[in-house]
Design a protein around this motif. Structure first.
Motif, mmCIF file in Angstrom:
data_model
loop_
_atom_site.group_PDB
_atom_site.id
_atom_site.type_symbol
_atom_site.label_atom_id
_atom_site.label_comp_id
_atom_site.label_asym_id
_atom_site.label_seq_id
_atom_site.Cartn_x
_atom_site.Cartn_y
_atom_site.Cartn_z
ATOM 1 N N MET A 1 0.617 -35.287 -19.846
ATOM 2 C CA MET A 1 1.968 -35.265 -20.392
ATOM 3 C C MET A 1 2.408 -33.814 -20.562
ATOM 4 O O MET A 1 1.641 -32.977 -21.017
ATOM 5 C CB MET A 1 1.997 -35.983 -21.737
ATOM 6 N N THR A 2 3.661 -33.514 -20.204
ATOM 7 C CA THR A 2 4.156 -32.154 -20.340
ATOM 8 C C THR A 2 4.244 -31.756 -21.813
ATOM 9 O O THR A 2 4.170 -32.596 -22.714
ATOM 10 C CB THR A 2 5.538 -31.984 -19.688
ATOM 11 N N TYR A 3 4.401 -30.458 -22.025
ATOM 12 C CA TYR A 3 4.475 -29.877 -23.356
ATOM 13 C C TYR A 3 5.634 -28.899 -23.343
ATOM 14 O O TYR A 3 5.787 -28.121 -22.405
ATOM 15 C CB TYR A 3 3.149 -29.169 -23.654
ATOM 16 N N VAL A 4 6.478 -28.957 -24.373
ATOM 17 C CA VAL A 4 7.715 -28.180 -24.381
ATOM 18 C C VAL A 4 7.724 -27.225 -25.567
ATOM 19 O O VAL A 4 7.434 -27.628 -26.693
ATOM 20 C CB VAL A 4 8.944 -29.113 -24.474
ATOM 21 N N GLN A 5 8.068 -25.970 -25.297
ATOM 22 C CA GLN A 5 8.311 -24.996 -26.357
ATOM 23 C C GLN A 5 9.808 -24.762 -26.404
ATOM 24 O O GLN A 5 10.446 -24.590 -25.356
ATOM 25 C CB GLN A 5 7.648 -23.660 -26.050
ATOM 26 N N GLY A 6 10.382 -24.744 -27.592
ATOM 27 C CA GLY A 6 11.809 -24.499 -27.736
ATOM 28 C C GLY A 6 12.061 -23.320 -28.654
ATOM 29 O O GLY A 6 11.270 -23.056 -29.570
ATOM 30 N N PHE A 7 13.171 -22.614 -28.405
ATOM 31 C CA PHE A 7 13.488 -21.397 -29.150
ATOM 32 C C PHE A 7 14.984 -21.300 -29.447
ATOM 33 O O PHE A 7 15.811 -21.637 -28.600
ATOM 34 C CB PHE A 7 13.124 -20.151 -28.324
ATOM 35 N N LEU A 8 15.329 -20.806 -30.612
ATOM 36 C CA LEU A 8 16.681 -20.366 -30.973
ATOM 37 C C LEU A 8 16.532 -18.898 -31.344
ATOM 38 O O LEU A 8 15.704 -18.557 -32.196
ATOM 39 C CB LEU A 8 17.217 -21.114 -32.185
ATOM 40 N N ILE A 9 17.344 -18.053 -30.721
ATOM 41 C CA ILE A 9 17.190 -16.617 -30.921
ATOM 42 C C ILE A 9 18.556 -15.975 -31.122
ATOM 43 O O ILE A 9 19.451 -16.158 -30.297
ATOM 44 C CB ILE A 9 16.500 -15.974 -29.697
ATOM 45 N N PRO A 10 18.726 -15.192 -32.206
ATOM 46 C CA PRO A 10 19.966 -14.444 -32.378
ATOM 47 C C PRO A 10 19.862 -13.127 -31.604
ATOM 48 O O PRO A 10 19.003 -12.300 -31.896
ATOM 49 C CB PRO A 10 20.020 -14.191 -33.887
ATOM 50 N N VAL A 11 20.719 -12.946 -30.612
ATOM 51 C CA VAL A 11 20.655 -11.743 -29.772
ATOM 52 C C VAL A 11 21.968 -10.970 -29.904
ATOM 53 O O VAL A 11 23.040 -11.577 -29.783
ATOM 54 C CB VAL A 11 20.413 -12.123 -28.285
ATOM 55 N N PRO A 12 21.896 -9.666 -30.145
ATOM 56 C CA PRO A 12 23.135 -8.892 -30.165
ATOM 57 C C PRO A 12 23.901 -9.103 -28.854
ATOM 58 O O PRO A 12 23.332 -8.978 -27.770
ATOM 59 C CB PRO A 12 22.664 -7.445 -30.307
ATOM 60 N N THR A 13 25.169 -9.438 -28.970
ATOM 61 C CA THR A 13 25.987 -9.740 -27.800
ATOM 62 C C THR A 13 25.967 -8.586 -26.796
ATOM 63 O O THR A 13 25.910 -8.822 -25.586
ATOM 64 C CB THR A 13 27.422 -10.080 -28.238
ATOM 65 N N ALA A 14 25.951 -7.374 -27.274
ATOM 66 C CA ALA A 14 25.942 -6.197 -26.396
ATOM 67 C C ALA A 14 24.629 -6.058 -25.617
ATOM 68 O O ALA A 14 24.566 -5.296 -24.651
ATOM 69 C CB ALA A 14 26.200 -4.933 -27.210
ATOM 70 N N LYS A 15 23.598 -6.793 -26.017
ATOM 71 C CA LYS A 15 22.299 -6.688 -25.354
ATOM 72 C C LYS A 15 22.002 -7.875 -24.437
ATOM 73 O O LYS A 15 20.848 -8.153 -24.113
ATOM 74 C CB LYS A 15 21.198 -6.517 -26.394
ATOM 75 N N LYS A 16 23.041 -8.554 -23.997
ATOM 76 C CA LYS A 16 22.864 -9.730 -23.140
ATOM 77 C C LYS A 16 22.048 -9.396 -21.892
ATOM 78 O O LYS A 16 21.105 -10.108 -21.550
ATOM 79 C CB LYS A 16 24.220 -10.308 -22.735
ATOM 80 N N GLU A 17 22.401 -8.342 -21.181
ATOM 81 C CA GLU A 17 21.685 -7.998 -19.945
ATOM 82 C C GLU A 17 20.260 -7.549 -20.233
ATOM 83 O O GLU A 17 19.335 -7.875 -19.479
ATOM 84 C CB GLU A 17 22.447 -6.948 -19.139
ATOM 85 N N ALA A 18 20.037 -6.830 -21.319
ATOM 86 C CA ALA A 18 18.678 -6.425 -21.693
ATOM 87 C C ALA A 18 17.833 -7.659 -21.992
ATOM 88 O O ALA A 18 16.663 -7.742 -21.604
ATOM 89 C CB ALA A 18 18.710 -5.488 -22.898
ATOM 90 N N TYR A 19 18.438 -8.649 -22.673
ATOM 91 C CA TYR A 19 17.726 -9.894 -22.958
ATOM 92 C C TYR A 19 17.405 -10.640 -21.658
ATOM 93 O O TYR A 19 16.290 -11.123 -21.468
ATOM 94 C CB TYR A 19 18.521 -10.802 -23.896
ATOM 95 N N ARG A 20 18.394 -10.712 -20.764
ATOM 96 C CA ARG A 20 18.177 -11.401 -19.491
ATOM 97 C C ARG A 20 17.055 -10.728 -18.703
ATOM 98 O O ARG A 20 16.201 -11.392 -18.129
ATOM 99 C CB ARG A 20 19.465 -11.436 -18.664
ATOM 100 N N ASP A 21 17.036 -9.407 -18.684
ATOM 101 C CA ASP A 21 15.972 -8.678 -17.990
ATOM 102 C C ASP A 21 14.608 -8.976 -18.615
ATOM 103 O O ASP A 21 13.621 -9.177 -17.905
ATOM 104 C CB ASP A 21 16.241 -7.172 -18.019
ATOM 105 N N LEU A 22 14.549 -8.988 -19.949
ATOM 106 C CA LEU A 22 13.302 -9.311 -20.636
ATOM 107 C C LEU A 22 12.860 -10.732 -20.291
ATOM 108 O O LEU A 22 11.682 -10.981 -20.020
ATOM 109 C CB LEU A 22 13.469 -9.167 -22.149
ATOM 110 N N ALA A 23 13.805 -11.678 -20.281
ATOM 111 C CA ALA A 23 13.481 -13.075 -19.953
ATOM 112 C C ALA A 23 12.915 -13.174 -18.548
ATOM 113 O O ALA A 23 11.968 -13.939 -18.306
ATOM 114 C CB ALA A 23 14.724 -13.952 -20.105
ATOM 115 N N GLU A 24 13.480 -12.410 -17.625
ATOM 116 C CA GLU A 24 12.988 -12.435 -16.247
ATOM 117 C C GLU A 24 11.558 -11.905 -16.156
ATOM 118 O O GLU A 24 10.701 -12.505 -15.507
ATOM 119 C CB GLU A 24 13.918 -11.608 -15.368
ATOM 120 N N LYS A 25 11.283 -10.793 -16.823
ATOM 121 C CA LYS A 25 9.919 -10.232 -16.838
ATOM 122 C C LYS A 25 8.946 -11.207 -17.487
ATOM 123 O O LYS A 25 7.848 -11.441 -16.981
ATOM 124 C CB LYS A 25 9.893 -8.906 -17.598
ATOM 125 N N ALA A 26 9.352 -11.765 -18.620
ATOM 126 C CA ALA A 26 8.488 -12.714 -19.325
ATOM 127 C C ALA A 26 8.249 -13.957 -18.477
ATOM 128 O O ALA A 26 7.142 -14.488 -18.443
ATOM 129 C CB ALA A 26 9.113 -13.094 -20.665
#
Length: 117
Positions: A1-26
């Motif tokens: 059976m699959t296993y799911v991790q879920g997240f809610l994260i407050p991210v500064p709006t100005a750091k959207k691209e930095a967050y996206r880049d981090l998500a891609e690396k992760a």
């Protein structure tokens, strides 16, 4: 059976691209350690509630956006070993989110699916 991790994260709006880049690396690291899929979503229509809401849950500030994301693992067992290995790889490589968002206000949890369409 699959296993799911879920997240809610407050991210500064100005750091959207930095967050996206981090998500891609992760994502590359997690994929290497067994994750099946990752979805990162940027809040567009996330209303403030009267009793509870995503913004209230993360104590969202006016200059932040709620990110809702989840990872699908093949099983809890793969998650246990894969997540641990990924965290170690992040530490060894100096990959951190501390300069992007406040991890103390991140909400996360792991879940076993009970219905899927």
């Amino acid at each position: 059976m699959t296993y799911v991790q879920g997240f809610l994260i407050p991210v500064p709006t100005a750091k959207k691209e930095a967050y996206r880049d981090l998500a891609e690396k992760a994502g590359e690291v997690f994929r290497k350690h067994g994750v099946l899929s990752i979805v990162e979503t940027w809040g567009v229509d996330v209303p403030e509630g009267k009793v509870t809401s995503f913004p209230m849950a993360v104590k969202l500030k006016p200059d932040e956006t709620v990110v809702f994301s989840w990872m699908i693992w093949p099983s809890r067992e793969v998650w246990e070993t894969g997540n641990k290995a990924a965290m170690q790889e992040f530490e060894d490589a100096g990959i951190t989110a501390l300069d992007i968002f406040d991890g103390q206000r991140m909400i996360f949890g792991s879940f076993e699916p009970i219905y899927e369409l």
